[in-house]
Design an enzyme around this catalytic site. Structure first.
Site, PDB file in Angstrom:
ATOM      1  N   TRP A 149       0.814  -1.214   0.000  1.00 20.82           N
ATOM      2  CA  TRP A 149       0.000   0.000   0.000  1.00 20.82           C
ATOM      3  C   TRP A 149       0.851   1.268   0.000  1.00 20.82           C
ATOM      4  CZ3 TRP A 149      -0.662  -4.228   3.210  1.00 20.82           C
ATOM      5  CH2 TRP A 149      -1.770  -5.031   2.955  1.00 20.82           C
ATOM      6  N   ASP A 150       2.161   1.144  -0.189  1.00 23.44           N
ATOM      7  CA  ASP A 150       3.075   2.290  -0.102  1.00 23.44           C
ATOM      8  C   ASP A 150       2.974   2.936   1.280  1.00 23.44           C
ATOM      9  OD1 ASP A 150       5.010   4.076  -0.910  1.00 23.44           O
ATOM     10  OD2 ASP A 150       3.652   5.371  -2.019  1.00 23.44           O
ATOM     11  N   TYR A 151       2.796   2.112   2.302  1.00 22.49           N
ATOM     12  CA  TYR A 151       2.727   2.595   3.683  1.00 22.49           C
ATOM     13  C   TYR A 151       4.128   2.625   4.304  1.00 22.49           C
ATOM     14  CZ  TYR A 151      -2.414   2.425   4.235  1.00 22.49           C
ATOM     15  OH  TYR A 151      -3.766   2.663   4.157  1.00 22.49           O
ATOM     16  N   ASP A 152       5.110   3.058   3.522  1.00 27.41           N
ATOM     17  CA  ASP A 152       6.459   3.139   4.078  1.00 27.41           C
ATOM     18  C   ASP A 152       6.486   4.087   5.270  1.00 27.41           C
ATOM     19  OD1 ASP A 152       5.886   5.237   2.367  1.00 27.41           O
ATOM     20  OD2 ASP A 152       7.729   5.113   1.239  1.00 27.41           O
ATOM     21  N   LYS A 209       1.744   6.377   8.122  1.00 28.90           N
ATOM     22  CA  LYS A 209       0.740   6.781   7.143  1.00 28.90           C
ATOM     23  C   LYS A 209      -0.638   6.222   7.476  1.00 28.90           C
ATOM     24  CE  LYS A 209       3.780   7.396   3.118  1.00 28.90           C
ATOM     25  NZ  LYS A 209       4.063   6.967   1.729  1.00 28.90           N
TER      26      LYS A 209
END
Length: 775
Positions: free
Chosen positions: A440-443, A468
Site C-alpha cells: 500500500w506504499d505505507y512506508d 501513514k
C-alpha cells in the site's frame, strides 16, 4: 436547466442503483425531468412539483448527513439554486386573485440558507477538549535535549522532538507577532519543486538549502546573507520532488582553533552526493571525500539522472554521517539499492554500509558488483541516540510498492519499519515492523522523536513514530519493544496475490488518527452531479476497510491513502508539558493495477527505457519487471479537482504523552484558497485541508504550523486547539517551522516556497517573525 440536470442525474443515478447504491439520484433525476418539461410548457404545476421535490431532497439530505454542513453542501446547493429560480417564476397570485404559493417557497429558501449557515460552523467544532494528565516534567535525557537558544538539527534538538524550551512568545502575546525580516534564496523553480526546508541555527547564523540544494548562511538577527554554496547539480537531476528538507552541522572536536572546516555544514544533493562546506565561509571542505564531495552512486551501478537523490537532512552521530537516498517510486522492481551508509564526518571515508541482502558487504562492493537492487530505502530522516550509539532508520517499502510476490525474506523483514543500527558496526540491533508485506506504499515516512517515556516503572528511553496509517507507536529505543498494547487485527484477503496477504496486521492501541471506514454516504463534491460520480466510483471499487488488497479487475480504495495519515513532517513532542501534537491528512487513494500489456499500449515505461516519454502519459507508475503497473489517484480527486471524500481532509490533534488519550482533534485549514478547477472559494470557513509539513511546539504552550494548502502560518493554543494568530504567507508553507533566540529575542522561522504536488503558489522566501522590541 432542470431537464439537462435531471437527465444527467437519472442516467448516472440508474447506474448507481444497479451498483446497489442510493436510488435517490435516479428518482430525483426523473422528477427533475418531469418538472422541467412541465415548466417548458408553462405549467405552474412544474414549479410547485419542483418545490415539493426540494422538500424531499432536504429530508433525504438531513437523513444521510444530519447537521454536517459540509456534507449538506453538494446535496443541496444545485437544488437550492433551482428552487430560487422556480420561486421567482411562481405566480404571485392565483387566478381568483388570492395570494399564491410563492411566499411558502421564499420561506423554504430562507429556512434552508439559514440552516446551512448554522450547520457549516457546527462541522468545525473539535471532537473533544480534555486536560492533559501527564505531569509537567523532564521527558528527555542529556543525549536528547530539546532545542533552546539554538536549533542545531533538522528536528530541533538531538531528540528530534520539534520542540523548543523558549517561552518569550506566549499564548498571551502571540497575536503581536510581526515579520521582522524576509530572506529570498533567489532560486528559480523547476516544474517539480517542493520547498520543504527546516533550517538549523547555530550561534548567530541560520543555515539552510534551496530546492536545488544550494546551501546558504544568513544572519540570525537580520536575515542578511553571509554566504551561499552551489554544488553545481546538473538540471537533469531533478526528481518529481526537488526538495531539500535540511542540512546537518558537525563541530570537529579534534580541530585546532580557527582551522578551516572545524565546523561544517553537510548536505545531500539531487545528483546523490554528500557535500561538506565550512560553516564560517561556505568554502568547500577539501578534506571531505573527493575535494569536498562523496559520491553516493558508488556501488549503486549506472542509472538515469534523477532516479536517485538525497532530499532529507543527513544525521550525524559519534562523528559519523548517516544517510540513505530517495529512489523514485514506481519505476521498476530492481531499482537502485536502499543501502544505508555511514561516512566519517571529517574525511568522508565510508565507515559502514548496511545492505540487508548482503550483510557481509560492509563497505563498497567488489568491482563489477553492486549493492542489492530493489531493497527498501530510507528516503526520510533518521535520528540518533549519541549515548546508545544507535541510529533509528524510518524504512520505506521495497521497490514495486504494490506487488510483493518477488520479495525476499530480508525485504519482508525490514520494509515499512523502524530499524536501529549500531553506528560503530553498521549492523542492525533491532527492527520493529508496522506493516506486514506492505503493498500500500505505507512506508515509514516520519523522523522518529526520542523521549523519556513515563511508565508505571519510571521513565524509559523511548522513540515515538507516526505512520501513514495514522497509528502512533511508542517503542523502547534500546530494544524495539512496544511500551503499550498492540492488537493483531484481521486483515482483508484476496486481490491479485491472495496467498501473499497477511491474515492479521499489528495496530497500536496507544493512539491513532484513523477515522471510521468510508461509506457511500461519505462521498463528496461541489454539486450532486460530481458527488454522484464519486458514489459510482466508490461502488465500482473493491473496499474492505484498511489494508484492502490491490486488485486489477477493478479499482481499490486505500484509506488512509499513501499520503497519510502522517507523512515526512513528523510529530512534535512537548517533553516539558507532556503533550504530542500531530497534524495529519484524512485522505483516501483510488488505485488500480494495470497489466503490463495495457501499460505498454499506453506508452507507460520506466525512465531508463528507450521508449520512455517525458512527461509520461497519465498518472500510471510502470513498476517495470512486475506483472502490473499502477494507476494511482492519490487523494482520490475528481475530474474537477475536488476530493471525493467529504471534509475534513486534514486535521491537527493533541495527545497526552503518558496515556495516548486524545485531548482535542479538529480540522486544520480554511476553504478560502481552495475550490473546483483550482479556483479560490474565498470562504474563510474551517474545512480541514491536505497538509504537508510538520508542527513546532514551545514550552510556553504554543503549536506553530504551516503545511496547509490555504497558505497560512498559524499559532495554536496547545491546551484548547484554538487558533490564536495566523499570517498569510506569500507562497505555500509546506515545511516545518523552527524557533531560536538571538540577542535576547525569540524568532520564529518558516520556509514559504510552495509545493507543486500540493498545488500551492511557489516562492523563495524564508520569513522570520518576532514580537515588537520594547522601547
Amino acid at each position: 436547466m432542470l431537464v439537462l440536470a435531471g437527465a444527467v442525474l437519472a442516467t448516472l443515478g440508474f447506474r448507481l442503483t444497479r451498483l446497489s447504491g442510493s436510488p435517490y439520484y435516479f428518482v430525483m433525476g426523473l422528477i427533475w425531468l418531469i418538472t422541467g418539461l412541465l415548466t417548458v410548457f408553462r405549467r405552474p404545476a412544474g414549479l410547485y412539483l419542483y418545490a415539493l421535490s426540494f422538500v424531499a431532497t432536504l429530508v433525504w439530505a438531513l437523513w444521510e448527513s444530519g447537521l454536517n454542513g459540509w456534507a449538506l453542501v453538494p446535496r443541496l446547493d444545485l437544488a437550492l439554486l433551482f428552487l430560487v429560480i422556480a420561486v421567482a417564476l411562481m405566480p404571485g397570485r392565483k387566478a381568483d386573485g388570492t395570494r399564491g404559493y410563492r411566499r411558502y417557497g421564499i420561506g423554504l429558501i430562507v429556512v434552508t440558507i439559514v440552516g446551512l449557515v448554522v450547520a457549516i460552523p457546527l462541522a468545525q467544532k473539535p471532537y473533544a477538549v480534555a486536560a492533559a494528565t501527564t505531569p509537567v516534567g523532564t521527558y528527555f535525557d542529556n543525549a536528547t535535549q530539546p532545542a533552546a537558544q539554538d536549533w542545531p538539527t533538522y528536528g530541533g534538538g538531538h531528540g528530534a522532538q520539534r520542540f523548543s524550551t523558549l517561552e518569550q512568545i506566549t499564548p498571551a502575546n502571540v497575536s503581536q507577532l510581526q515579520r521582522v525580516w524576509v530572506y529570498h534564496t533567489g532560486e528559480a523553480h523547476t516544474p517539480n519543486f517542493g520547498n520543504e526546508l527546516t533550517p538549523i541555527k547555530i550561534g548567530d547564523v541560520v543555515y539552510g538549502c534551496t530546492i536545488r540544494h544550494k546551501v546558504f548562511a544568513i544572519d540570525a538577527a537580520t536575515g542578511k546573507q553571509k554566504w551561499m554554496f552551489d554544488p553545481q547539480t546538473p538540471a537533469e537531476f531533478s526528481p518529481p520532488n526537488s526538495a531539500c528538507r535540511g542540512v546537518a552541522y558537525y563541530d570537529n572536536p579534534q580541530a585546532a582553533p580557527n582551522q578551516a572546516c572545524a565546523q561544517r555544514i553537510i548536505v545531500g544533493t539531487l545528483d546523490a552526493k554528500l557535500a561538506a562546506v565550512d560553516a564560517r565561509t561556505g568554502e568547500i571542505c577539501q578534506d571531505f571525500g573527493n575535494h569536498g564531495f562523496v559520491d553516493l552512486m558508488q556501488g549503486l551501478g549506472k542509472w538515469p539522472a534523477g532516479i536517485v537523490s538525497v532530499t532529507a537532512a543527513p544525521t550525524v552521530v559519534r562523528g559519523v554521517v548517516v544517510t540513505g537516498q530517495q529512489v523514485m517510486d514506481g519505476q521498476l522492481r530492481h531499482a537502485p539499492s536502499g543501502v544505508v551508509r555511514g561516512y566519517d564526518a571529517v574525511t568522508g571515508q565510508l565507515r559502514f554500509a548496511w545492505d540487508m541482502e548482503q550483510p557481509d558487504v560492509t563497505t563498497t562492493p567488489p568491482d563489477g558488483k553492486t549493492y542489492t537492487p530493489g531493497t527498501p530505502n530510507m528516503w526520510s530522516t533518521a535520528v540518533a541516540d549519541e549515548k546508545l550509539g544507535l541510529v533509528y532508520l524510518p524504512m520505506a517499502n521495497s521497490a514495486g510498492d504494490y506487488y510483493s510476490s518477488t520479495r525476499t525474506p530480508e525485504e519482508r523483514k525490514y520494509s515499512s519499519s523502524i530499524t536501529a543500527l549500531d553506528v560503530t558496526t553498521g549492523k542492525p540491533r533491532w527492527v520493529y515492523q508496522f506493516v506486514r508485506n506492505d503493498v500500500w506504499d505505507y512506508d515509514t515516512p516520519a523522523q522518529p522523536s526520542l523521549v523519556d517515556f513515563p511508565t508505571e516503572k519510571g521513565l524509559v528511553p523511548a522513540l515515538i513514530e507516526t505512520t501513514k496509517q495514522g497509528d502512533l507507536w511508542v517503542l523502547d529505543r534500546r530494544t524495539g519493544q512496544p511500551l503499550h498494547k498492540v492488537e493483531e487485527q484481521p486483515a482483508p484477503q484476496g486481490g491479485v496475490e491472495p496467498a501473499e496477504r497477511a491474515k492479521t496486521q499489528p495496530r497500536s492501541l496507544y493512539s491513532h488518527t484513523q477515522k471510521p471506514d468510508l461509506t457511500e454516504k461519505m462521498m463528496w463534491g461541489v454539486s450532486p452531479i460530481d458527488q454522484l460520480v464519486c458514489r459510482i466510483q466508490y461502488r465500482e471499487a473493491n473496499y474492505q476497510g484498511i489494508y484492502t488488497p490491490p486488485s486489477a479487475d477493478k479499482p481499490w480504495i486505500e484509506y488512509p491513502g499513501n499520503n497519510g495519515g502522517s507523512d515526512w513532517g513528523s510529530i512534535s513532542v512537548d517533553v516539558h508539558n507532556g503533550v504530542i501534537i500531530s497534524n495529519y491528512n484524512d485522505l483516501p487513494s483510488y488505485s488500480k493495477l494495470v497489466t503490463r500489456a495495457a501499460d505498454d499500449a499506453m506508452g507507460v515505461f520506466w525512465m531508463g527505457d528507450p521508449r520512455y516519454k517525458k512527461p509520461p502519459p497519465g498518472r500510471n507508475r510502470p513498476q517495470a519487471g512486475l506483472p502490473y503497473g499502477q494507476d494511482v489517484n492519490t487523494g482520490w480527486v475528481s475530474n474537477i479537482g475536488v476530493i471525493c471524500k467529504q471534509p475534513p481532509f486534514g486535521m491537527i490533534k493533541a495527545i497526552d504523552l503518558a496515556t495516548g488519550k486524545t485531548l482535542w482533534d479538529l480540522p486544520l485549514g480554511t476553504s478560502e484558497r481552495n475550490g473546483p478547477w483550482g479556483l479560490h472559494s474565498m470562504l474563510p470557513l474551517q474545512i480541514g485541508l491536505p497538509n504537508n509539513g510538520g508542527v513546532l511546539t514551545t514550552q510556553s504552550g504554543l503549536a506553530f504550523v504551516g503545511a496547509t494548502t490555504d497558505d497560512y502560518l498559524r499559532a495554536i493554543d496547545v491546551k484548547t486547539g484554538e487558533t490564536l494568530w495566523k499570517d498569510e504567507l506569500p507562497a505555500g508553507g509546506q515545511a516545518t517551522p523552527m524557533t531560536y533566540e538571538v540577542n535576547g529575542q525569540q524568532f520564529l522561522i518558516i520556509m514559504a516556497g510552495g509545493h507543486h504536488g500540493m498545488m500551492t503558489p511557489e516562492g523563495d522566501e524564508v520569513i522570520a517573525y518576532a514580537l515588537p522590541k520594547k522601547a
